[in-house]
Scaffold this motif. Structure first.
Motif, short mmCIF file in Angstrom:
data_model
loop_
_atom_site.label_atom_id
_atom_site.label_comp_id
_atom_site.label_asym_id
_atom_site.label_seq_id
_atom_site.Cartn_x
_atom_site.Cartn_y
_atom_site.Cartn_z
N GLU A 30 6.80 -1.78 3.29
CA GLU A 30 6.40 -0.42 3.63
C GLU A 30 5.77 0.32 2.45
O GLU A 30 5.80 1.54 2.40
N VAL A 31 5.18 -0.40 1.52
CA VAL A 31 4.45 0.22 0.41
C VAL A 31 3.03 0.47 0.87
O VAL A 31 2.41 -0.38 1.51
N GLU A 32 2.50 1.64 0.56
CA GLU A 32 1.12 2.00 0.91
C GLU A 32 0.25 1.89 -0.34
O GLU A 32 0.70 2.17 -1.46
N LEU A 33 -1.00 1.50 -0.15
CA LEU A 33 -1.98 1.43 -1.22
C LEU A 33 -3.17 2.29 -0.80
O LEU A 33 -3.77 2.04 0.25
N SER A 34 -3.49 3.32 -1.60
CA SER A 34 -4.60 4.20 -1.24
C SER A 34 -5.92 3.44 -1.31
O SER A 34 -6.03 2.39 -1.97
N ASP A 35 -6.93 3.97 -0.65
CA ASP A 35 -8.26 3.36 -0.69
C ASP A 35 -8.80 3.33 -2.11
O ASP A 35 -9.45 2.36 -2.52
N ARG A 84 1.47 -7.27 2.28
CA ARG A 84 0.58 -6.48 3.15
C ARG A 84 -0.82 -6.59 2.61
O ARG A 84 -1.02 -6.63 1.40
N PHE A 86 -4.51 -4.84 2.34
CA PHE A 86 -5.22 -3.58 2.41
C PHE A 86 -6.71 -3.87 2.22
O PHE A 86 -7.21 -3.87 1.10
N SER A 102 10.51 1.13 -0.36
CA SER A 102 10.19 1.46 1.03
C SER A 102 9.63 2.88 1.12
O SER A 102 10.27 3.84 0.70
N SER A 105 4.04 5.02 -2.25
CA SER A 105 2.59 4.90 -2.17
C SER A 105 2.01 4.75 -3.57
O SER A 105 2.46 5.40 -4.52
N ASP A 107 -1.41 4.92 -5.91
CA ASP A 107 -2.73 5.53 -5.99
C ASP A 107 -3.31 5.23 -7.37
O ASP A 107 -2.62 4.68 -8.24
#
Length: 135
Positions: A30-35, A84, A86, A102, A105, A107
């Motif tokens: 559930e880790v997010e990676l920004s554009d 994941r 991206f 979890s 994010s 950036d």
């Protein structure tokens, strides 16, 4: 997207020197990676001429608050890793770090006062003054 999946499978098999590549069960995290961060990772990998590397995010004991983040490129995919994709950038988190990260994010900042990757982690109860560790 099937091309990315096929590439990831090929990279996983080539990164593993044994026959265990087929037995590794990868799960998402559930880790997010920004554009912006994904673009920076892509740029760094292109500069190195490496397409076999992934961004690994981990939590390790250390720092003045108890835990410290580690962000580095890794060619390995280990059993228990969560992965994941991206838009062509794979982010790997080891099974021990998944609960600590979890919802976090990642950036990338590029300003006059700061340049580098940043991690915003809702699980961090507090951090030290330098911002390098958390608890």
């Amino acid at each position: 997207m099937s091309t990315s999946t096929d590439t990831a499978t090929t990279d996983t098999a080539s990164a593993d020197t044994g026959s265990a590549a087929d037995s590794i069960n990868l799960t998402p995290h559930e880790v997010e990676l920004s554009d912006v961060a994904a673009g920076k990772v892509r740029s760094l990998l292109e500069q190195e001429g490496r397409t076999d590397l992934r961004l690994r995010v981990a939590v390790q004991p250390g720092g003045c608050s108890g835990l410290i983040y580690q962000l580095y490129f890794d060619e390995r995919v280990l059993e228990g890793d969560a992965v994941r994709d991206f838009d062509g950038v794979e982010v790997i988190v080891d099974k021990m770090s998944v609960p600590y990260l979890s919802g976090a994010s990642i950036d990338f900042e590029d300003t006059i006062s700061k340049q580098g990757f940043t991690i915003d982690n809702p699980n961090a109860g507090g951090s030290c003054a330098c911002g390098d560790s958390f608890h």
